[in-house]
Structures are given as structure tokens and as C-alpha cells.
Design a protein around this motif. Sequence first.
Motif, short mmCIF file in Angstrom:
data_model
loop_
_atom_site.label_atom_id
_atom_site.label_comp_id
_atom_site.label_asym_id
_atom_site.label_seq_id
_atom_site.Cartn_x
_atom_site.Cartn_y
_atom_site.Cartn_z
N SER A 244 0.70 -1.34 0.08
CA SER A 244 0.08 -0.02 0.10
C SER A 244 0.71 1.20 0.02
N ARG A 245 2.10 1.15 0.38
CA ARG A 245 2.95 2.42 0.46
C ARG A 245 4.15 2.23 -0.62
N SER A 246 4.01 1.32 -1.56
CA SER A 246 4.86 1.14 -2.62
C SER A 246 4.70 2.03 -3.56
N ILE A 247 5.70 2.97 -4.09
CA ILE A 247 5.77 4.04 -5.05
C ILE A 247 5.36 3.34 -6.60
N GLU A 248 6.13 2.11 -6.77
CA GLU A 248 5.78 1.38 -7.86
C GLU A 248 4.59 0.97 -8.02
N LEU A 249 3.84 0.16 -7.23
CA LEU A 249 2.74 -0.35 -7.19
C LEU A 249 1.61 0.69 -7.37
N HIS A 250 1.63 2.10 -6.88
CA HIS A 250 0.79 3.00 -6.92
C HIS A 250 1.01 3.70 -8.53
N LYS A 251 2.15 3.51 -8.75
CA LYS A 251 2.06 4.16 -10.46
C LYS A 251 1.44 3.15 -11.16
N HIS A 252 1.66 1.76 -10.95
CA HIS A 252 1.01 0.68 -11.76
C HIS A 252 -0.43 0.75 -11.54
N SER A 253 -1.09 1.12 -10.40
CA SER A 253 -2.34 1.13 -10.16
C SER A 253 -3.27 2.39 -10.75
N THR A 254 -2.47 3.20 -11.11
CA THR A 254 -3.09 4.37 -11.47
C THR A 254 -2.68 4.99 -13.26
N ALA A 255 -2.39 3.65 -13.91
CA ALA A 255 -1.84 3.86 -15.23
C ALA A 255 -2.68 4.84 -16.16
N GLY A 256 -3.97 4.63 -15.96
CA GLY A 256 -4.94 5.46 -16.76
C GLY A 256 -4.75 6.94 -16.58
N THR A 257 -4.06 7.50 -15.48
CA THR A 257 -3.95 9.02 -15.10
C THR A 257 -2.54 9.44 -15.49
N GLU A 258 -1.64 8.47 -16.12
CA GLU A 258 0.01 8.85 -16.49
C GLU A 258 0.36 9.24 -15.10
N GLU A 259 0.11 8.70 -13.97
CA GLU A 259 0.68 9.21 -12.69
C GLU A 259 2.31 8.83 -12.38
N GLU A 260 2.76 9.97 -12.20
CA GLU A 260 4.40 9.68 -12.01
C GLU A 260 4.69 10.40 -10.84
N ALA A 261 5.85 9.74 -9.84
CA ALA A 261 6.20 10.44 -8.75
C ALA A 261 7.48 11.50 -9.42
#
Length: 166
Positions: free
Chosen positions: A21-38
Motif C-alpha cells: 500500500s505504500r509502494s511507489i511502484e505499485l501506486h504508479k501501476h494502479s494509476t496507469a490511466g492517469t499517467e501518474e508519475e512520482a
Amino acid sequence: MPTIELTTTINAPIERCFDLSRSIELHKHSTAGTEEEAIAGVTSGLIGHGEHVTWRARHFGIVQTLTSKITQFERPHHFRDEMTEGIFKMICHDHLFESQGKQITVMKDVFRFESPGGLFGALFNKIMLEDYLRNFIVRRNQIIKTVAESNDWRAILTSTHDSSHN
């Protein structure tokens, strides 16, 4: 103030669910539709207490940035991220984890937010934003569940270094 509460049951140990739940990589993967990037702060690995991350993403066709900080942290039961900069007046997201035996975790999200714009913002919340954010979190939780219940979690958690485990 709108509040979204979700509960997800995951067939995996609590520590694994907490860390995913606090993984940056997993968050990016789960939000692929919004082109989310840290783009600043913690941009990879596991975010921990007192750390921040700035995300750039496209929502409603508009590129936005949002910075959040982990303000509470009690591994593996709870962490809170709060917006420090962004378009919202306020975002506070509590991530709660409860173990029900060795292999079952109940993950609960309590997501509170306040939009800018007074009456217009409140109307936008009711018409569109609350459902949009609920679906966003549901999608994210489904990815966490899928990864935690498969062997895919190993690729995410074994490749990250995290000092908050100590």
C-alpha cells in the motif's frame, strides 16, 4: 466534508498488504490511466513516516501536481497521508490494516477531502468527484489485492530498500 470509506479483504499477511500500500511502484501501476508519475520526494520504493512524494497526473484532462506527506505511521496497522500542496483544500487518507489470522488482512481506507470553490466545489463533489475518487481507490485496492494474493508481490517488495522496517 466528503468521506469515502472502503473495506477490502485480502488473502495475504498484514505486513505484505501494508508495504504494498505504500509502494511507489505499485501506486504508479494502479494509476496507469492517469499517467501518474512520482516527480519529487520519494519517487521509488516504500514511503515511510515523515516522507513526502509529489505526484503529477492527468485528471479530467488537466495535468495536476499533488504533494502528500506521511504524517502518521504504525507498521503494519496504520498510516496516514495528507496533502501538503495541490488543487484540493484538503486531503487526508487513512490506510488501516487488521489481521484476521495469518493469511487474511482487512484493509480499510478512510479518505476525506475538501474541494476548493465553495458552493461550486461542493456541487462538483456530489455530481462527479466523489464517485471518481471512490472508483480510483477501488481500482488501486484491487491491484493491491491481486498483487498481494499472487507471487507478483515479490518483484515489488524484494526490489525495494526500506529503512522503516528496522
